[in-house]
Design a protein around this motif. Sequence first.
Motif, PDB file in Angstrom:
ATOM      1  N   TRP A  44       0.858  -1.193   0.000  1.00 27.85           N
ATOM      2  CA  TRP A  44       0.000   0.000   0.000  1.00 27.85           C
ATOM      3  C   TRP A  44       0.893   1.242   0.000  1.00 27.85           C
ATOM      4  CZ3 TRP A  44      -5.184   0.388  -0.653  1.00 27.85           C
ATOM      5  CH2 TRP A  44      -5.949  -0.771  -0.474  1.00 27.85           C
ATOM      6  N   PHE A  45       0.558   2.177  -0.869  1.00 28.00           N
ATOM      7  CA  PHE A  45       1.246   3.453  -0.972  1.00 28.00           C
ATOM      8  C   PHE A  45       0.208   4.555  -0.794  1.00 28.00           C
ATOM      9  CE2 PHE A  45       5.267   2.168  -3.073  1.00 28.00           C
ATOM     10  CZ  PHE A  45       4.952   0.885  -3.473  1.00 28.00           C
ATOM     11  N   ARG A  46       0.684   5.757  -0.546  1.00 30.27           N
ATOM     12  CA  ARG A  46      -0.201   6.908  -0.579  1.00 30.27           C
ATOM     13  C   ARG A  46       0.557   8.101  -1.135  1.00 30.27           C
ATOM     14  NH1 ARG A  46      -0.967   8.086   5.921  1.00 30.27           N
ATOM     15  NH2 ARG A  46       1.146   8.877   6.323  1.00 30.27           N
ATOM     16  N   GLN A  47      -0.210   9.022  -1.690  1.00 28.90           N
ATOM     17  CA  GLN A  47       0.364  10.279  -2.156  1.00 28.90           C
ATOM     18  C   GLN A  47      -0.500  11.418  -1.668  1.00 28.90           C
ATOM     19  OE1 GLN A  47       0.559  11.150  -6.419  1.00 28.90           O
ATOM     20  NE2 GLN A  47       2.532  12.198  -6.105  1.00 28.90           N
ATOM     21  N   ALA A  48       0.059  12.210  -0.783  1.00 29.05           N
ATOM     22  CA  ALA A  48      -0.625  13.396  -0.288  1.00 29.05           C
ATOM     23  C   ALA A  48      -0.405  14.539  -1.271  1.00 29.05           C
ATOM     24  CB  ALA A  48      -0.095  13.767   1.090  1.00 29.05           C
ATOM     25  N   PRO A  49      -1.288  15.540  -1.261  1.00 32.96           N
ATOM     26  CA  PRO A  49      -1.129  16.662  -2.183  1.00 32.96           C
ATOM     27  C   PRO A  49       0.237  17.314  -2.077  1.00 32.96           C
ATOM     28  CG  PRO A  49      -3.264  16.750  -1.113  1.00 32.96           C
ATOM     29  CD  PRO A  49      -2.503  15.654  -0.433  1.00 32.96           C
ATOM     30  N   GLY A  50       0.908  17.430  -3.216  1.00 29.45           N
ATOM     31  CA  GLY A  50       2.208  18.079  -3.249  1.00 29.45           C
ATOM     32  C   GLY A  50       3.362  17.264  -2.707  1.00 29.45           C
ATOM     33  N   LYS A  51       3.116  15.989  -2.408  1.00 29.10           N
ATOM     34  CA  LYS A  51       4.175  15.161  -1.830  1.00 29.10           C
ATOM     35  C   LYS A  51       4.447  13.943  -2.699  1.00 29.10           C
ATOM     36  CE  LYS A  51       3.441  16.514   2.969  1.00 29.10           C
ATOM     37  NZ  LYS A  51       3.266  16.035   4.375  1.00 29.10           N
ATOM     38  N   ASP A  52       5.591  13.319  -2.454  1.00 31.56           N
ATOM     39  CA  ASP A  52       5.947  12.095  -3.160  1.00 31.56           C
ATOM     40  C   ASP A  52       5.137  10.916  -2.636  1.00 31.56           C
ATOM     41  OD1 ASP A  52       9.488  12.942  -3.292  1.00 31.56           O
ATOM     42  OD2 ASP A  52       7.858  13.375  -4.708  1.00 31.56           O
ATOM     43  N   TYR A  53       5.153   9.828  -3.407  1.00 35.03           N
ATOM     44  CA  TYR A  53       4.539   8.589  -2.932  1.00 35.03           C
ATOM     45  C   TYR A  53       5.277   8.082  -1.696  1.00 35.03           C
ATOM     46  CZ  TYR A  53       1.663   8.135  -7.103  1.00 35.03           C
ATOM     47  OH  TYR A  53       0.734   8.340  -8.083  1.00 35.03           O
ATOM     48  N   GLU A  54       4.504   7.540  -0.772  1.00 40.94           N
ATOM     49  CA  GLU A  54       5.053   6.988   0.466  1.00 40.94           C
ATOM     50  C   GLU A  54       4.621   5.538   0.593  1.00 40.94           C
ATOM     51  OE1 GLU A  54       3.408   8.754   3.968  1.00 40.94           O
ATOM     52  OE2 GLU A  54       4.739   7.687   5.343  1.00 40.94           O
ATOM     53  N   GLY A  55       5.559   4.638   0.755  1.00 41.88           N
ATOM     54  CA  GLY A  55       5.240   3.239   0.992  1.00 41.88           C
ATOM     55  C   GLY A  55       4.820   3.035   2.438  1.00 41.88           C
ATOM     56  N   LEU A  56       3.642   2.467   2.655  1.00 39.90           N
ATOM     57  CA  LEU A  56       3.063   2.369   3.994  1.00 39.90           C
ATOM     58  C   LEU A  56       3.176   0.980   4.604  1.00 39.90           C
ATOM     59  CD1 LEU A  56      -0.268   4.273   3.352  1.00 39.90           C
ATOM     60  CD2 LEU A  56       1.876   5.206   4.238  1.00 39.90           C
ATOM     61  N   SER A  57       2.855  -0.022   3.809  1.00 41.60           N
ATOM     62  CA  SER A  57       2.727  -1.361   4.378  1.00 41.60           C
ATOM     63  C   SER A  57       2.818  -2.394   3.275  1.00 41.60           C
ATOM     64  CB  SER A  57       1.385  -1.491   5.112  1.00 41.60           C
ATOM     65  OG  SER A  57       1.273  -2.751   5.735  1.00 41.60           O
ATOM     66  N   CYS A  58       3.215  -3.584   3.677  1.00 39.58           N
ATOM     67  CA  CYS A  58       3.378  -4.679   2.719  1.00 39.58           C
ATOM     68  C   CYS A  58       3.019  -5.983   3.397  1.00 39.58           C
ATOM     69  CB  CYS A  58       4.827  -4.703   2.235  1.00 39.58           C
ATOM     70  SG  CYS A  58       5.252  -6.106   1.175  1.00 39.58           S
ATOM     71  N   ILE A  59       2.467  -6.910   2.621  1.00 40.04           N
ATOM     72  CA  ILE A  59       2.220  -8.254   3.122  1.00 40.04           C
ATOM     73  C   ILE A  59       2.652  -9.245   2.050  1.00 40.04           C
ATOM     74  CG2 ILE A  59      -0.189  -8.257   2.313  1.00 40.04           C
ATOM     75  CD1 ILE A  59      -0.820 -10.018   4.802  1.00 40.04           C
ATOM     76  N   SER A  60       3.345 -10.259   2.511  1.00 39.37           N
ATOM     77  CA  SER A  60       3.703 -11.364   1.625  1.00 39.37           C
ATOM     78  C   SER A  60       2.574 -12.370   1.719  1.00 39.37           C
ATOM     79  CB  SER A  60       5.029 -11.985   2.075  1.00 39.37           C
ATOM     80  OG  SER A  60       5.313 -13.136   1.308  1.00 39.37           O
ATOM     81  N   SER A  61       1.767 -12.442   0.686  1.00 34.08           N
ATOM     82  CA  SER A  61       0.559 -13.257   0.742  1.00 34.08           C
ATOM     83  C   SER A  61       0.862 -14.741   0.936  1.00 34.08           C
ATOM     84  CB  SER A  61      -0.262 -13.048  -0.538  1.00 34.08           C
ATOM     85  OG  SER A  61      -0.678 -11.713  -0.647  1.00 34.08           O
ATOM     86  N   SER A  62       2.046 -15.183   0.551  1.00 32.12           N
ATOM     87  CA  SER A  62       2.351 -16.617   0.655  1.00 32.12           C
ATOM     88  C   SER A  62       2.613 -17.038   2.089  1.00 32.12           C
ATOM     89  CB  SER A  62       3.554 -16.947  -0.224  1.00 32.12           C
ATOM     90  OG  SER A  62       4.689 -16.209   0.194  1.00 32.12           O
ATOM     91  N   ASP A  63       3.202 -16.133   2.901  1.00 28.47           N
ATOM     92  CA  ASP A  63       3.536 -16.539   4.271  1.00 28.47           C
ATOM     93  C   ASP A  63       3.038 -15.569   5.334  1.00 28.47           C
ATOM     94  OD1 ASP A  63       7.076 -15.625   3.896  1.00 28.47           O
ATOM     95  OD2 ASP A  63       5.259 -14.406   3.987  1.00 28.47           O
ATOM     96  N   GLY A  64       2.367 -14.501   4.909  1.00 30.35           N
ATOM     97  CA  GLY A  64       1.754 -13.596   5.872  1.00 30.35           C
ATOM     98  C   GLY A  64       2.697 -12.598   6.523  1.00 30.35           C
ATOM     99  N   VAL A  65       3.951 -12.578   6.120  1.00 30.76           N
ATOM    100  CA  VAL A  65       4.893 -11.619   6.705  1.00 30.76           C
ATOM    101  C   VAL A  65       4.452 -10.200   6.334  1.00 30.76           C
ATOM    102  CG1 VAL A  65       7.272 -10.784   6.628  1.00 30.76           C
ATOM    103  CG2 VAL A  65       6.807 -13.238   6.722  1.00 30.76           C
ATOM    104  N   THR A  66       4.501  -9.301   7.312  1.00 25.46           N
ATOM    105  CA  THR A  66       4.066  -7.922   7.089  1.00 25.46           C
ATOM    106  C   THR A  66       5.158  -6.928   7.446  1.00 25.46           C
ATOM    107  OG1 THR A  66       3.103  -7.783   9.301  1.00 25.46           O
ATOM    108  CG2 THR A  66       1.657  -8.494   7.510  1.00 25.46           C
ATOM    109  N   TRP A  67       5.007  -5.742   6.922  1.00 21.57           N
ATOM    110  CA  TRP A  67       5.919  -4.641   7.231  1.00 21.57           C
ATOM    111  C   TRP A  67       5.116  -3.357   7.240  1.00 21.57           C
ATOM    112  CZ3 TRP A  67       6.988  -0.147   4.665  1.00 21.57           C
ATOM    113  CH2 TRP A  67       8.082   0.594   5.129  1.00 21.57           C
ATOM    114  N   TYR A  68       5.496  -2.405   8.119  1.00 19.05           N
ATOM    115  CA  TYR A  68       4.819  -1.110   8.214  1.00 19.05           C
ATOM    116  C   TYR A  68       5.853   0.010   8.300  1.00 19.05           C
ATOM    117  CZ  TYR A  68       0.771  -3.941   9.489  1.00 19.05           C
ATOM    118  OH  TYR A  68      -0.236  -4.864   9.482  1.00 19.05           O
ATOM    119  N   SER A  69       5.495   1.130   7.720  1.00 19.37           N
ATOM    120  CA  SER A  69       6.318   2.320   7.901  1.00 19.37           C
ATOM    121  C   SER A  69       6.077   2.875   9.301  1.00 19.37           C
ATOM    122  CB  SER A  69       5.965   3.380   6.860  1.00 19.37           C
ATOM    123  OG  SER A  69       4.673   3.883   7.092  1.00 19.37           O
TER     124      SER A  69
END
Length: 125
Positions: free
Chosen positions: A36-61
Amino acid sequence: EMPLVESGGGLVQAGGSLRLSCAASGFSLDEFMIGWFRQAPGKDYEGLSCISSSDGVTWYSDSVKGRFTISSNNAKNTAYLQMERLKPEDTAVYHCAAIRGNNCPQFSTLDLDFWGQGTQVTVSS
């Protein structure tokens, strides 16, 4: 048909919650990481979170850790981002992406295989 479609955005007051969905078609989410990414007005894209669907490993900013929860339902071929205690600074267009590989912490630096059109989240103060 779009390979990834986000939904669930909207207008919410600060402190409120939203759940975003990322529906995949034409491929199986369990073969990819979902980010999941987001882009706020006037800002760059920011990576927020990730999940590896095969094993459920997650990561968060750090900006969303403890407030957002990523998950996936492989049977529904859909990923989710549950957002709690929303703040005005969370206002942005939120996108999901499918990425080959299994290195979630690095997901925002990898080539994206599929990218959704985004859903607007607006948090009022």
